[in-house]
Design a protein around this motif. Structure first.
Motif, mmCIF file in Angstrom:
data_model
loop_
_atom_site.group_PDB
_atom_site.id
_atom_site.type_symbol
_atom_site.label_atom_id
_atom_site.label_comp_id
_atom_site.label_asym_id
_atom_site.label_seq_id
_atom_site.Cartn_x
_atom_site.Cartn_y
_atom_site.Cartn_z
ATOM 1 N N ARG A 91 0.828 -1.206 0.000
ATOM 2 C CA ARG A 91 0.000 0.000 0.000
ATOM 3 C C ARG A 91 0.867 1.262 0.000
ATOM 4 N NH1 ARG A 91 -5.265 1.423 3.732
ATOM 5 N NH2 ARG A 91 -3.836 1.259 5.490
ATOM 6 N N ILE A 92 1.959 1.253 0.755
ATOM 7 C CA ILE A 92 2.869 2.397 0.746
ATOM 8 C C ILE A 92 3.522 2.544 -0.623
ATOM 9 C CG2 ILE A 92 5.062 3.254 1.639
ATOM 10 C CD1 ILE A 92 4.284 2.306 4.367
ATOM 11 N N SER A 93 3.937 1.413 -1.199
ATOM 12 C CA SER A 93 4.555 1.449 -2.523
ATOM 13 C C SER A 93 3.610 2.046 -3.561
ATOM 14 C CB SER A 93 4.967 0.029 -2.932
ATOM 15 O OG SER A 93 5.480 0.010 -4.243
ATOM 16 N N GLN A 94 2.356 1.621 -3.523
ATOM 17 C CA GLN A 94 1.375 2.143 -4.470
ATOM 18 C C GLN A 94 1.166 3.644 -4.270
ATOM 19 O OE1 GLN A 94 -2.499 0.388 -4.080
ATOM 20 N NE2 GLN A 94 -3.257 1.245 -6.007
ATOM 21 N N ALA A 95 1.110 4.080 -3.009
ATOM 22 C CA ALA A 95 0.912 5.504 -2.738
ATOM 23 C C ALA A 95 2.099 6.333 -3.226
ATOM 24 C CB ALA A 95 0.696 5.713 -1.243
ATOM 25 N N LEU A 96 3.310 5.807 -3.060
ATOM 26 C CA LEU A 96 4.501 6.534 -3.487
ATOM 27 C C LEU A 96 4.589 6.637 -5.006
ATOM 28 C CD1 LEU A 96 7.191 5.137 -1.016
ATOM 29 C CD2 LEU A 96 6.434 7.501 -1.172
ATOM 30 N N PHE A 97 4.421 5.513 -5.691
ATOM 31 C CA PHE A 97 4.613 5.505 -7.137
ATOM 32 C C PHE A 97 3.437 6.098 -7.907
ATOM 33 C CE2 PHE A 97 7.731 2.260 -5.851
ATOM 34 C CZ PHE A 97 8.847 2.763 -6.505
ATOM 35 N N SER A 98 2.296 6.206 -7.253
ATOM 36 C CA SER A 98 1.148 6.842 -7.913
ATOM 37 C C SER A 98 1.145 8.349 -7.704
ATOM 38 C CB SER A 98 -0.157 6.263 -7.364
ATOM 39 O OG SER A 98 -0.350 6.642 -5.997
ATOM 40 N N GLY A 99 2.027 8.838 -6.839
ATOM 41 C CA GLY A 99 2.081 10.263 -6.561
ATOM 42 C C GLY A 99 1.079 10.721 -5.529
ATOM 43 N N ALA A 100 0.410 9.775 -4.868
ATOM 44 C CA ALA A 100 -0.582 10.146 -3.856
ATOM 45 C C ALA A 100 0.067 10.799 -2.648
ATOM 46 C CB ALA A 100 -1.378 8.911 -3.416
ATOM 47 N N VAL A 101 1.298 10.422 -2.347
ATOM 48 C CA VAL A 101 2.065 11.071 -1.280
ATOM 49 C C VAL A 101 3.420 11.474 -1.839
ATOM 50 C CG1 VAL A 101 0.939 9.832 0.582
ATOM 51 C CG2 VAL A 101 2.977 8.864 -0.453
ATOM 52 N N LYS A 102 3.983 12.539 -1.292
ATOM 53 C CA LYS A 102 5.276 13.018 -1.738
ATOM 54 C C LYS A 102 6.380 12.424 -0.880
ATOM 55 C CE LYS A 102 3.496 17.470 -3.365
ATOM 56 N NZ LYS A 102 3.616 18.937 -3.216
ATOM 57 N N PRO A 103 7.421 11.862 -1.504
ATOM 58 C CA PRO A 103 8.529 11.308 -0.713
ATOM 59 C C PRO A 103 9.463 12.396 -0.219
ATOM 60 C CG PRO A 103 8.985 11.049 -3.042
ATOM 61 C CD PRO A 103 7.607 11.663 -2.953
ATOM 62 N N GLY A 104 10.273 12.037 0.750
ATOM 63 C CA GLY A 104 11.310 12.937 1.220
ATOM 64 C C GLY A 104 11.032 13.513 2.594
ATOM 65 N N ALA A 105 12.055 14.122 3.155
ATOM 66 C CA ALA A 105 11.965 14.710 4.485
ATOM 67 C C ALA A 105 10.871 15.768 4.514
ATOM 68 C CB ALA A 105 13.304 15.316 4.881
ATOM 69 N N GLY A 106 10.077 15.748 5.572
ATOM 70 C CA GLY A 106 8.993 16.703 5.717
ATOM 71 C C GLY A 106 7.711 16.291 5.038
ATOM 72 N N ASN A 107 7.753 15.203 4.282
ATOM 73 C CA ASN A 107 6.555 14.739 3.599
ATOM 74 C C ASN A 107 6.165 13.335 4.025
ATOM 75 O OD1 ASN A 107 6.091 17.069 1.860
ATOM 76 N ND2 ASN A 107 7.961 16.460 0.798
ATOM 77 N N THR A 108 6.994 12.354 3.642
ATOM 78 C CA THR A 108 6.621 10.960 3.884
ATOM 79 C C THR A 108 7.241 10.411 5.163
ATOM 80 O OG1 THR A 108 6.588 10.661 1.496
ATOM 81 C CG2 THR A 108 6.500 8.683 2.836
ATOM 82 N N PHE A 109 8.546 10.581 5.300
ATOM 83 C CA PHE A 109 9.240 9.984 6.441
ATOM 84 C C PHE A 109 9.978 11.062 7.213
ATOM 85 C CE2 PHE A 109 9.106 6.819 3.029
ATOM 86 C CZ PHE A 109 8.340 5.858 3.644
#
Length: 351
Positions: free
Chosen positions: A333-351
């Motif tokens: 589910r996290i992988s799908q959210a990341l690669f679909s652009g539903a959440v933004k990766p990086g400091a201050g966004n995802t982790f």
């Protein structure tokens, strides 16, 4: 913006911790293993007296009308104590599911939410795709999936068959029942949305309990390491043992942020709550499983024995790691959210 919990929330947590420490002792947990139900009506009544069963019940039904963020610290304490009663499933999953049914099911809500707030009823909630339901044998009402449908089934209309668990405190049952129009309370798009929300809340409650379990196992290992001696010194004074516990302590601290952020997202219905719940579920599970592994190593061969209290919490962590989605499901589910652009990766966004 202030992200800390309020004084009232922290005081409530302290009071619940004190109660559970005194009432849910390892000795009491072992005693419950010897009973037919593995549950205690007196303990459930005491939880109700503290107002715990009424936390998420709407005010109109006699509840406190609090949300997931208010309950998350208490769910963590339930994990720390190894609470056997189905408080988290009832309050964090079952009650919101009943509440979300809407005004069409007002009679059902009026009957059951009021009874739950008063401590006179327990809920059990089935998970789509999982044939086993925890605590179905003591639940007065069982909420079960049938395709996209949600069914509210009174206990007398079910037949339960026990299934052994790795954790003797976890009571699992296959529920045999007959779906009918009378028990169906939601279907179609509404049913799918309700089960998706229940999945998030179930995973969130599981994550909180896993974090509490991780902390309890660290505390047990630290206490034991100062009692056990080798070469005339407590093993806790050896650097290698300190590193084992320090590694877990780091995991616990890193898991708190994702857990509390996920609770905030669920409480406020944020669109990214699914990925955040999965993130918290993975972080807390990793902390609990590492705590179990390192605590066993700290205890030495005694860590595998029935007599040591560590096994009560270690087995609970192993069992909870497989409910409301395993680690593979949440990683996907996290992988799908990341690669679909539903959440933004990086400091201050995802982790």
């Amino acid at each position: 913006m202030d992200f800390t919990f309020s004084d009232d929330q922290l005081l409530f947590q302290d009071n619940v911790r004190a109660f559970l420490t005194n009432e849910v002792t390892p000795e009491r947990i072992r005693d419950l293993w010897q009973t037919d139900s593995g549950r205690c009506d007196k303990l459930w009544a005491e939880l109700a007296e503290l107002g715990l069963t009424a936390i998420t019940v709407p005010e109109g039904f006699g509840g406190l009308d609090m949300n997931e963020l208010d309950f998350i610290l208490l769910a963590q304490e339930c994990g720390y104590a190894g609470l056997t009663e189905p408080l988290v499933d009832t309050v964090l999953v079952g009650v919101p599911l009943l509440t979300a049914l809407g005004s069409e099911q007002l009679d059902l809500q009026g009957e059951w939410l009021t009874r739950i707030a008063e401590g006179k009823a327990r809920l059990a909630v089935g998970q789509p795709g999982n044939p086993l339901v925890a605590d179905a044998h003591v639940a007065d009402l069982v909420l079960l999936p049938h395709g996209d449908e949600v069914h509210a089934v009174p206990r007398e209309q079910t037949r339960v068959v026990r299934n052994e668990s790795v954790d003797p405190s976890r009571q699992l049952f296959r529920v045999d029942w007959t779906p009918s129009a009378a028990t169906c309370v939601a279907s179609g798009e509404q049913g799918r949305a309700l089960w998706a929300a229940a999945m998030n809340r179930g995973a969130l409650g599981t994550a909180a309990q896993l974090l509490g379990l991780a902390k309890r196992m660290v505390d047990l290992a630290v206490d034991y390491s100062f009692e056990r001696k080798q070469f005339g010194k407590p093993v806790g004074s050896f650097q290698a043992v300190k590193h084992l516990m320090a590694n877990v302590a780091v995991q616990i601290e890193f898991a708190k942020g994702p857990l509390y952020r996920a609770a905030h997202a669920v409480a406020h219905g944020l669109p990214e709550q699914g990925a955040q719940v999965s993130h918290s579920r993975l972080a807390c599970a990793e902390a609990a499983l590492l705590a179990a592994k390192n605590a066993i190593q700290t205890h030495g061969a005694m860590g595998y024995t029935w007599e040591v209290d560590l096994q009560l919490f270690m087995k609970r962590a192993w069992a909870l790691d497989k409910v409301w989605g395993d680690r593979g499901w949440h990683k996907a589910r996290i992988s799908q959210a990341l690669f679909s652009g539903a959440v933004k990766p990086g400091a201050g966004n995802t982790f």
